[in-house]
Write an enzyme that holds these catalytic residues in place. Sequence first.
Site, PDB file in Angstrom:
ATOM      1  N   GLU A   1       7.956   1.732   1.828  1.00  0.00           N
ATOM      2  CA  GLU A   1       6.852   0.771   1.927  1.00  0.00           C
ATOM      3  C   GLU A   1       6.405   0.269   0.549  1.00  0.00           C
ATOM      4  O   GLU A   1       5.709  -0.748   0.438  1.00  0.00           O
ATOM      5  CB  GLU A   1       5.641   1.417   2.629  1.00  0.00           C
ATOM      6  CG  GLU A   1       5.817   1.642   4.126  1.00  0.00           C
ATOM      7  CD  GLU A   1       6.763   2.802   4.450  1.00  0.00           C
ATOM      8  OE1 GLU A   1       6.749   3.816   3.720  1.00  0.00           O
ATOM      9  OE2 GLU A   1       7.541   2.679   5.415  1.00  0.00           O
ATOM     10  N   ASN A   2       6.779   0.990  -0.509  1.00  0.00           N
ATOM     11  CA  ASN A   2       6.294   0.621  -1.848  1.00  0.00           C
ATOM     12  C   ASN A   2       6.838  -0.713  -2.365  1.00  0.00           C
ATOM     13  O   ASN A   2       6.322  -1.261  -3.340  1.00  0.00           O
ATOM     14  CB  ASN A   2       6.607   1.735  -2.870  1.00  0.00           C
ATOM     15  CG  ASN A   2       5.702   2.941  -2.742  1.00  0.00           C
ATOM     16  OD1 ASN A   2       6.074   4.059  -3.104  1.00  0.00           O
ATOM     17  ND2 ASN A   2       4.495   2.743  -2.225  1.00  0.00           N
TER      18      ASN A   2
ATOM     19  N   ASN B   1      -2.030   7.572  -9.041  1.00  0.00           N
ATOM     20  CA  ASN B   1      -1.719   7.042 -10.380  1.00  0.00           C
ATOM     21  C   ASN B   1      -2.479   5.744 -10.658  1.00  0.00           C
ATOM     22  O   ASN B   1      -3.002   5.544 -11.755  1.00  0.00           O
ATOM     23  CB  ASN B   1      -0.223   6.731 -10.511  1.00  0.00           C
ATOM     24  CG  ASN B   1       0.648   7.960 -10.412  1.00  0.00           C
ATOM     25  OD1 ASN B   1       0.162   9.065 -10.481  1.00  0.00           O
ATOM     26  ND2 ASN B   1       1.940   7.747 -10.253  1.00  0.00           N
TER      27      ASN B   1
ATOM     28  N   ARG C   1       4.439  -3.672  -3.064  1.00  0.00           N
ATOM     29  CA  ARG C   1       3.581  -3.800  -4.252  1.00  0.00           C
ATOM     30  C   ARG C   1       4.006  -5.013  -5.071  1.00  0.00           C
ATOM     31  O   ARG C   1       5.035  -5.617  -4.807  1.00  0.00           O
ATOM     32  CB  ARG C   1       3.680  -2.525  -5.080  1.00  0.00           C
ATOM     33  CG  ARG C   1       3.128  -1.361  -4.297  1.00  0.00           C
ATOM     34  CD  ARG C   1       3.076  -0.101  -5.083  1.00  0.00           C
ATOM     35  NE  ARG C   1       2.434   0.913  -4.247  1.00  0.00           N
ATOM     36  CZ  ARG C   1       1.751   1.931  -4.706  1.00  0.00           C
ATOM     37  NH1 ARG C   1       1.628   2.115  -5.986  1.00  0.00           N
ATOM     38  NH2 ARG C   1       1.189   2.784  -3.876  1.00  0.00           N
TER      39      ARG C   1
ATOM     40  N   ARG D   1      -3.216  11.988   4.557  1.00  0.00           N
ATOM     41  CA  ARG D   1      -2.167  11.370   5.378  1.00  0.00           C
ATOM     42  C   ARG D   1      -0.829  11.884   4.876  1.00  0.00           C
ATOM     43  O   ARG D   1      -0.697  12.270   3.721  1.00  0.00           O
ATOM     44  CB  ARG D   1      -2.134   9.841   5.145  1.00  0.00           C
ATOM     45  CG  ARG D   1      -3.271   9.066   5.672  1.00  0.00           C
ATOM     46  CD  ARG D   1      -2.950   7.575   5.542  1.00  0.00           C
ATOM     47  NE  ARG D   1      -2.822   7.149   4.157  1.00  0.00           N
ATOM     48  CZ  ARG D   1      -3.831   6.781   3.382  1.00  0.00           C
ATOM     49  NH1 ARG D   1      -5.061   6.798   3.856  1.00  0.00           N
ATOM     50  NH2 ARG D   1      -3.632   6.403   2.135  1.00  0.00           N
TER      51      ARG D   1
ATOM     52  N   ARG E   1      -1.925  -0.431 -13.875  1.00  0.00           N
ATOM     53  CA  ARG E   1      -1.488   0.645 -12.976  1.00  0.00           C
ATOM     54  C   ARG E   1      -0.273   1.407 -13.528  1.00  0.00           C
ATOM     55  O   ARG E   1      -0.137   2.610 -13.336  1.00  0.00           O
ATOM     56  CB  ARG E   1      -1.140   0.065 -11.597  1.00  0.00           C
ATOM     57  CG  ARG E   1      -2.340  -0.535 -10.880  1.00  0.00           C
ATOM     58  CD  ARG E   1      -1.909  -1.187  -9.567  1.00  0.00           C
ATOM     59  NE  ARG E   1      -1.218  -0.260  -8.702  1.00  0.00           N
ATOM     60  CZ  ARG E   1      -1.813   0.629  -7.909  1.00  0.00           C
ATOM     61  NH1 ARG E   1      -3.129   0.679  -7.851  1.00  0.00           N
ATOM     62  NH2 ARG E   1      -1.102   1.432  -7.160  1.00  0.00           N
TER      63      ARG E   1
ATOM     64  N   GLU F   1       2.681  24.046   5.823  1.00  0.00           N
ATOM     65  CA  GLU F   1       1.247  24.078   5.552  1.00  0.00           C
ATOM     66  C   GLU F   1       0.937  22.850   4.701  1.00  0.00           C
ATOM     67  O   GLU F   1       1.777  22.413   3.913  1.00  0.00           O
ATOM     68  CB  GLU F   1       0.893  25.340   4.754  1.00  0.00           C
ATOM     69  CG  GLU F   1       1.200  26.639   5.460  1.00  0.00           C
ATOM     70  CD  GLU F   1       0.261  26.907   6.633  1.00  0.00           C
ATOM     71  OE1 GLU F   1      -0.903  26.468   6.566  1.00  0.00           O
ATOM     72  OE2 GLU F   1       0.692  27.546   7.603  1.00  0.00           O
TER      73      GLU F   1
ATOM     74  N   ASP G   1       0.036  11.127  -5.427  1.00  0.00           N
ATOM     75  CA  ASP G   1      -0.782   9.934  -5.205  1.00  0.00           C
ATOM     76  C   ASP G   1      -1.923   9.862  -6.224  1.00  0.00           C
ATOM     77  O   ASP G   1      -2.402  10.893  -6.700  1.00  0.00           O
ATOM     78  CB  ASP G   1      -1.346   9.985  -3.772  1.00  0.00           C
ATOM     79  CG  ASP G   1      -1.845   8.635  -3.312  1.00  0.00           C
ATOM     80  OD1 ASP G   1      -1.584   7.621  -3.991  1.00  0.00           O
ATOM     81  OD2 ASP G   1      -2.513   8.583  -2.268  1.00  0.00           O
TER      82      ASP G   1
HETATM   83  C1  FPP Z   1       1.325   6.823  -5.932  1.00  0.00           C
HETATM   84  O1  FPP Z   1       0.187   6.470  -6.662  1.00  0.00           O
HETATM   85  C2  FPP Z   1       2.459   6.965  -6.803  1.00  0.00           C
HETATM   86  C3  FPP Z   1       3.618   6.256  -6.741  1.00  0.00           C
HETATM   87  C4  FPP Z   1       3.882   5.219  -5.732  1.00  0.00           C
HETATM   88  C5  FPP Z   1       4.683   6.468  -7.720  1.00  0.00           C
HETATM   89  C6  FPP Z   1       4.996   7.887  -8.051  1.00  0.00           C
HETATM   90  C7  FPP Z   1       5.646   7.861  -9.334  1.00  0.00           C
HETATM   91  C8  FPP Z   1       5.412   8.682 -10.342  1.00  0.00           C
HETATM   92  C9  FPP Z   1       4.537   9.857 -10.317  1.00  0.00           C
HETATM   93  C10 FPP Z   1       6.089   8.352 -11.598  1.00  0.00           C
HETATM   94  C11 FPP Z   1       7.088   9.286 -12.078  1.00  0.00           C
HETATM   95  C12 FPP Z   1       8.093   9.777 -11.126  1.00  0.00           C
HETATM   96  C13 FPP Z   1       9.278  10.228 -11.537  1.00  0.00           C
HETATM   97  C14 FPP Z   1      10.218  10.824 -10.595  1.00  0.00           C
HETATM   98  C15 FPP Z   1       9.656  10.141 -12.951  1.00  0.00           C
HETATM   99  P1  FPP Z   1      -0.526   5.097  -6.349  1.00  0.00           P
HETATM  100  O2  FPP Z   1       0.044   4.079  -7.257  1.00  0.00           O
HETATM  101  O3  FPP Z   1      -0.375   4.789  -4.900  1.00  0.00           O
HETATM  102  O4  FPP Z   1      -1.988   5.407  -6.703  1.00  0.00           O
HETATM  103  P2  FPP Z   1      -3.283   4.776  -6.026  1.00  0.00           P
HETATM  104  O5  FPP Z   1      -3.305   5.270  -4.608  1.00  0.00           O
HETATM  105  O6  FPP Z   1      -4.403   5.321  -6.847  1.00  0.00           O
HETATM  106  O7  FPP Z   1      -3.152   3.296  -6.131  1.00  0.00           O
END
Ligand code: FPP
Length: 238
Positions: free
Chosen positions: A63-64, A18, A67, A190, A29, A203, A16
């Site tokens: 849920e994504n 990114n 976006r 969470r 983003r 854990e 989480d």
């Molecule tokens: C959550 O951060 C991240 C994601 C929904 C995507 C995860 C994907 C990657 C790490 C990319 C690469 C993965 C692979 C397998 C190549 P967020 O966008 O919810 O961050 P925020 O909470 O700061 O908005």
Amino acid sequence: MTDHKQTPKHVAIIMDGNGRWAQMRLRPRLVGHHAGAKRVREVVKACPELGVKYLTIFAFSTENWKRTQTEVAGLMKLFKRYIRREAQNLLEEGVRVRFIGDRVRLEPALVDLMDGLELLTADNDKVHLTIALNYGGRDEVARAARRLAHDVEMGKLNPRDVCDETFPKYLDTYVLPDPDLVIRTSGEARISNFLLWQSAYSEYEFIDTLWPDFTAEVFAEVVGRFGARERRFGAVPV
Ligand code: FPP
């Protein structure tokens, strides 16, 4: 030489932060997701030295889809790129890749790449990387229940035999051990529908680091802390 006695065999990660990482840099983003993909490579590579045999990462949740269309499309493109670019490296590094989640909603080109990578790496055994894509714990349990009900209907399973040992055989993770340690980055405490059944005795480590800043060093530090924990699985210490 690293002492593997106290290391978690199966680590699961909710990657989480990114989006916030990118926003802090006034960038879109998706730039954060790309930076996050680099850390995935680094963390997978670090597993053998740390004694981590199974690594499960949450790449995209059920849920994504809520976006923006731009972000969802960008993530799907990134997953396809990751698979194309990393396939050979993963094969050579002994990584066996599996995907969990519901593939039905994913675009066929991506599903083909996922199937291909699973097949390509099927004989590897050094590290087992599981990528959760269009995954939700409740959705997984519901799909498992559907398959189980079907087996009952077909006379393959006696309802009296349904118990906490038979049920997980219907989960997407049926070949994997339960995670010993679940890490979530970015300061949120969470579990967000991740491995609900499987993490009953895991854990948890909730750390402030944003995923794109999660280096192999941070990973080693968190895995190292696991050794200091006493796991009782509901029993009383002797
Ligand atoms: C959550 O951060 C991240 C994601 C929904 C995507 C995860 C994907 C990657 C790490 C990319 C690469 C993965 C692979 C397998 C190549 P967020 O966008 O919810 O961050 P925020 O909470 O700061 O908005």
